[in-house]
Design a protein around this motif. Structure first.
Motif, PDB file in Angstrom:
ATOM      1  N   GLU A  86     -13.942  39.295  16.118  1.00 38.70           N
ATOM      2  CA  GLU A  86     -14.320  37.845  16.552  1.00 38.70           C
ATOM      3  C   GLU A  86     -15.202  37.365  16.323  1.00 38.70           C
ATOM      4  N   GLU A  87     -16.315  37.859  16.931  1.00 33.93           N
ATOM      5  CA  GLU A  87     -18.157  37.198  16.599  1.00 33.93           C
ATOM      6  C   GLU A  87     -18.547  37.308  15.585  1.00 33.93           C
ATOM      7  N   ILE A  88     -17.793  38.526  14.802  1.00 37.01           N
ATOM      8  CA  ILE A  88     -18.638  38.633  13.075  1.00 37.01           C
ATOM      9  C   ILE A  88     -17.280  37.421  12.703  1.00 37.01           C
ATOM     10  N   LYS A  89     -16.418  37.149  12.340  1.00 37.58           N
ATOM     11  CA  LYS A  89     -15.886  36.405  11.702  1.00 37.58           C
ATOM     12  C   LYS A  89     -16.523  34.937  11.974  1.00 37.58           C
ATOM     13  N   ASP A  90     -16.558  34.380  13.829  1.00 40.21           N
ATOM     14  CA  ASP A  90     -17.180  32.973  14.130  1.00 40.21           C
ATOM     15  C   ASP A  90     -19.123  33.027  14.286  1.00 40.21           C
ATOM     16  N   PRO A  92     -21.110  35.156  12.288  1.00 43.00           N
ATOM     17  CA  PRO A  92     -21.653  35.734  11.029  1.00 43.00           C
ATOM     18  C   PRO A  92     -22.952  35.985  10.605  1.00 43.00           C
ATOM     19  N   HIS A  93     -23.825  35.182  10.764  1.00 42.05           N
ATOM     20  CA  HIS A  93     -25.488  35.287  10.404  1.00 42.05           C
ATOM     21  C   HIS A  93     -26.444  36.351  11.834  1.00 42.05           C
ATOM     22  N   GLU A  94     -25.287  35.115  12.968  1.00 44.76           N
ATOM     23  CA  GLU A  94     -26.360  36.150  13.900  1.00 44.76           C
ATOM     24  C   GLU A  94     -25.592  37.223  14.442  1.00 44.76           C
ATOM     25  N   GLU A  95     -24.459  38.108  13.188  1.00 53.09           N
ATOM     26  CA  GLU A  95     -24.169  39.457  13.522  1.00 53.09           C
ATOM     27  C   GLU A  95     -24.814  40.190  12.778  1.00 53.09           C
ATOM     28  N   GLN A  96     -25.051  39.353  11.050  1.00 53.00           N
ATOM     29  CA  GLN A  96     -25.687  40.590   9.974  1.00 53.00           C
ATOM     30  C   GLN A  96     -27.238  40.362  10.821  1.00 53.00           C
ATOM     31  N   ARG A 124     -16.008  42.205   5.715  1.00 52.01           N
ATOM     32  CA  ARG A 124     -15.543  42.018   7.307  1.00 52.01           C
ATOM     33  C   ARG A 124     -15.307  43.983   7.845  1.00 52.01           C
ATOM     34  N   HIS A 125     -14.363  44.837   7.419  1.00 55.67           N
ATOM     35  CA  HIS A 125     -14.042  46.080   7.247  1.00 55.67           C
ATOM     36  C   HIS A 125     -15.363  46.487   7.994  1.00 55.67           C
ATOM     37  N   LEU A 126     -16.938  46.795   6.594  1.00 60.74           N
ATOM     38  CA  LEU A 126     -17.309  47.740   6.732  1.00 60.74           C
ATOM     39  C   LEU A 126     -18.638  47.356   7.709  1.00 60.74           C
ATOM     40  N   MET A 127     -18.349  46.003   7.802  1.00 63.62           N
ATOM     41  CA  MET A 127     -19.196  45.276   9.439  1.00 63.62           C
ATOM     42  C   MET A 127     -19.028  45.653  10.665  1.00 63.62           C
ATOM     43  N   LEU A 128     -17.334  45.520  10.992  1.00 63.72           N
ATOM     44  CA  LEU A 128     -17.015  45.792  12.303  1.00 63.72           C
ATOM     45  C   LEU A 128     -17.668  47.551  12.325  1.00 63.72           C
ATOM     46  N   GLN A 129     -17.249  48.212  10.697  1.00 72.43           N
ATOM     47  CA  GLN A 129     -17.264  49.206  11.768  1.00 72.43           C
ATOM     48  C   GLN A 129     -18.409  49.909  11.931  1.00 72.43           C
ATOM     49  N   GLU A 130     -19.369  49.469  11.226  1.00 71.43           N
ATOM     50  CA  GLU A 130     -21.089  49.335  11.747  1.00 71.43           C
ATOM     51  C   GLU A 130     -21.668  49.210  12.973  1.00 71.43           C
TER      52      GLU A 130
END
Length: 232
Positions: A86-90, A92-96, A124-130
């Motif tokens: 949910e954080e990656i979705k809401d 994205p720039h902060e998570e990156q 998003r799947h790769l982002m979540l995995q990392e």
């Protein structure tokens, strides 16, 4: 290592942990208990009955405990992964930005860390995995179902518990006691040595370590049994 092999190693490791823990605890707990009872009572029926009760109760307890602990860990992983998703979705720039900093923290050159972050951000799947690996310390998904792990633990405890008890089923207390102790210590040594087929460690050191640690339970059983015998 391929993804398939990585999952196989994780699944094998989970199964090995349950089997080794169950067998070791079954041998150690039963040996300590029946040795102490044998010395304190010298009653063949009491020793056998106590050993069987211990194996029955503890194997179920250990199996259920394994299931509950693995299920709790699995549920926790699912929850934190959902929150991270949910954080990656809401945001994205902060998570990156956070992932980029973690790449650099782990030793990647800044220019390569930025490129890797850009690649991960497109999936998003790769982002979540990392993020799961680098921020949450979750290396992939959990392997081995809680039910299967609980069954492994239950069976391993029963098998391990029968090692010190078997001699008492076939012989008198005085005959069975030394045989039970020797066979169980050898069983502990063999268990430790056998695990090195997968871990590739030193078989003698591994076997000796688990035999010595398991032997402590026998010593406690001897001390308590002698103490109880003196009170009679």
């Amino acid at each position: 290592m391929t993804k398939y092999n990585h999952q196989s190693v994780q699944a094998t490791g989970a199964s090995l942990r349950e089997i080794v823990f169950g067998m070791e605890d079954g041998m150690v707990s039963t040996l300590g208990a029946v040795t102490g009872i044998a010395i304190g009572s010298q009653d063949h029926f009491m020793v056998v009955m106590a050993g069987m009760v211990i194996i029955a109760v503890e194997s179920i307890s250990m199996g259920v405990g394994s299931y509950l602990s693995n299920r709790s860990q699995q549920d926790l992983h699912h929850r934190v992964l959902h929150e991270e998703r949910e954080e990656i979705k809401d945001y994205p720039h902060e998570e990156q930005h956070e992932l980029n900093r973690m790449f650099i923290r782990d030793g990647w050159p800044p220019h390569l860390a930025e490129h890797m972050t850009e690649v991960a951000a497109k999936d998003r799947h790769l982002m979540l995995q990392e993020m799961a690996y680098r921020e949450l310390n979750i290396a992939g998904t959990s392997h081995g179902t809680p039910i299967r792990n609980g069954i492994y633990m239950f069976i391993a405890y029963v098998v391990g518990g029968m090692v010190p008890l078997l001699a008492y089923l076939l012989m008198s207390v005085s005959q069975a006691m030394p045989i039970s102790i020797v066979v169980t210590l050898l069983g502990l040594f063999g268990l430790g040595a056998a695990t090195t087929r997968l871990t590739k460690g030193g078989w003698f050191r591994s076997g000796l370590r688990i035999m010595i640690l398991g032997g402590l339970a026998m010593v406690i059983g001897l001390v308590v049994g002698n103490f109880a015998k003196d009170l009679k």
